[in-house]
Design a protein around this motif. Sequence first.
Motif, PDB file in Angstrom:
ATOM      1  N   GLU A 297     -14.364   0.632   4.245  1.00  0.00           N
ATOM      2  CA  GLU A 297     -14.710  -0.783   4.331  1.00  0.00           C
ATOM      3  C   GLU A 297     -15.902  -1.082   3.445  1.00  0.00           C
ATOM      4  OE1 GLU A 297     -15.175  -2.471   8.266  1.00  0.00           O
ATOM      5  OE2 GLU A 297     -13.428  -1.311   8.907  1.00  0.00           O
TER       6      GLU A 297
ATOM      7  N   TYR B  71      -9.501   5.350   1.954  1.00  0.00           N
ATOM      8  CA  TYR B  71      -9.786   3.966   2.342  1.00  0.00           C
ATOM      9  C   TYR B  71     -11.153   3.845   3.000  1.00  0.00           C
ATOM     10  CZ  TYR B  71      -4.939   3.166   1.232  1.00  0.00           C
ATOM     11  OH  TYR B  71      -3.755   3.081   0.553  1.00  0.00           O
TER      12      TYR B  71
ATOM     13  N   ARG C 225     -10.769  -0.284  -0.986  1.00  0.00           N
ATOM     14  CA  ARG C 225     -11.347  -1.107   0.083  1.00  0.00           C
ATOM     15  C   ARG C 225     -10.249  -1.556   1.022  1.00  0.00           C
ATOM     16  NH1 ARG C 225     -13.803  -4.700  -4.611  1.00  0.00           N
ATOM     17  NH2 ARG C 225     -15.136  -3.101  -5.462  1.00  0.00           N
ATOM     18  N   SER C 226     -10.388  -1.206   2.293  1.00  0.00           N
ATOM     19  CA  SER C 226      -9.363  -1.619   3.248  1.00  0.00           C
ATOM     20  C   SER C 226      -9.578  -3.075   3.632  1.00  0.00           C
ATOM     21  CB  SER C 226      -9.378  -0.724   4.472  1.00  0.00           C
ATOM     22  OG  SER C 226     -10.665  -0.684   5.017  1.00  0.00           O
ATOM     23  N   LYS C 227     -10.822  -3.512   3.698  1.00  0.00           N
ATOM     24  CA  LYS C 227     -11.131  -4.918   4.011  1.00  0.00           C
ATOM     25  C   LYS C 227     -12.197  -5.378   3.042  1.00  0.00           C
ATOM     26  CE  LYS C 227     -10.648  -4.341   8.957  1.00  0.00           C
ATOM     27  NZ  LYS C 227     -11.561  -3.988  10.037  1.00  0.00           N
TER      28      LYS C 227
ATOM     29  N   ASN D 256      -7.575  -3.243  -5.254  1.00  0.00           N
ATOM     30  CA  ASN D 256      -8.749  -3.109  -4.397  1.00  0.00           C
ATOM     31  C   ASN D 256      -9.541  -1.835  -4.607  1.00  0.00           C
ATOM     32  OD1 ASN D 256      -8.814  -5.551  -3.005  1.00  0.00           O
ATOM     33  ND2 ASN D 256      -7.087  -4.882  -1.758  1.00  0.00           N
TER      34      ASN D 256
END
Length: 329
Positions: free
Chosen positions: A205, A203, A132-134, A163
């Motif tokens: 979101e 990656y 997860r990038s964010k 993450n």
Amino acid sequence: MENLGLLTIIVPCYNEEAVLPETVKELGVILQKLISNGEIAATSKLLFVNDGSHDKTWQLITNYEKKYDFVTGIKFSRNFGHQNALLAGMTTAVEYSDMMITIDADLQDDVKAIYEMVAKYNQGYDVVYGVRSKRQTDTFFKRQSALAFYSLMKHMGVEMVPNSADYRLMSKRAVQALLKFKERNLFLRGMVPLVGYPSAKVYYERKERFAGESKYPLSKMLKFAFDGISSFSTVPIRMIMSLGLIVILISIGLLVFTFIQWLRGVVISGWSSLMISIWFLGGVQLVCVSVIGEYVGKIFKETKQRPRFTIEEDNYTPKFKENEQKFRD
Ligand code: UDP
Ligand code: MG
């Protein structure tokens, strides 16, 4: 024609009737696209693992099986938990699949990352982690607790990909290696890095849950975190050892102090220090015993060698058996 890899996308489902139609649709689109692009074999499948749902999840799955050839399902006899559902999916699929992707049913993880995962597989990677990038859509609390968890695990000497959860691709041989881990206390995101093999990251979101509600309330999350630590790390035992040593040092100090007091003839006033020692040591001992108990409990569970799941119905394997039959005829 070159030999294309067969992909099975494994989706654990626990009371997911609200999202399932959308999940089948979105994953179906991805699968069809990958097939028509000639990146995976045409017989690639979605494998839904119904983890003892109390709602219409299994009915939905069987309906979709009739409607679409690429949908298959297995049904647990009761709820065995997310990790066991993932493992059951991989155990069932590994024989016929060249690569397997595990993804949650709730579409929180961006399904488009699957394209990149498959591309990485075709480049020769055995494990592709979804990272997860964010985490903006997660609550502040969930984000912070996750962060604290990863740093705690790192201090405990457990290697994890930060993450990343259980959204990942694994090749046949990576899954075969994973299945050799015989522990009952499953913590897959800690186990997968131990498998080794070339790995890559993709990656994406993380989104809101599409529908339905989280099946991981705080209590389950804490249990999962504690399980992760106690299944993978013996650092807590060493911490207790240090604590014990410190307590012994303190008590030596107290001993000297008491001896001096005795020499000076002031011995009556020992009641408070005595009470404090009794309570303090009693507390420390209880903590120590409970942590050791946790490990003994795990040993107990492991020695029982219980099956980790029971599959009541398997509609995956017959589909392939049928094809084999056709081949022979
Ligand atoms: N799940 C499962 N068994 C359980 C709990 C959850 O198979 O006992 C599945 C659930 O259907 C979902 C995935 O595990 O596909 C992740 O659960 P959820 O989305 O509720 O967790 P969160 O994203 O809130 O951490
Ligand atoms: Mg979720």
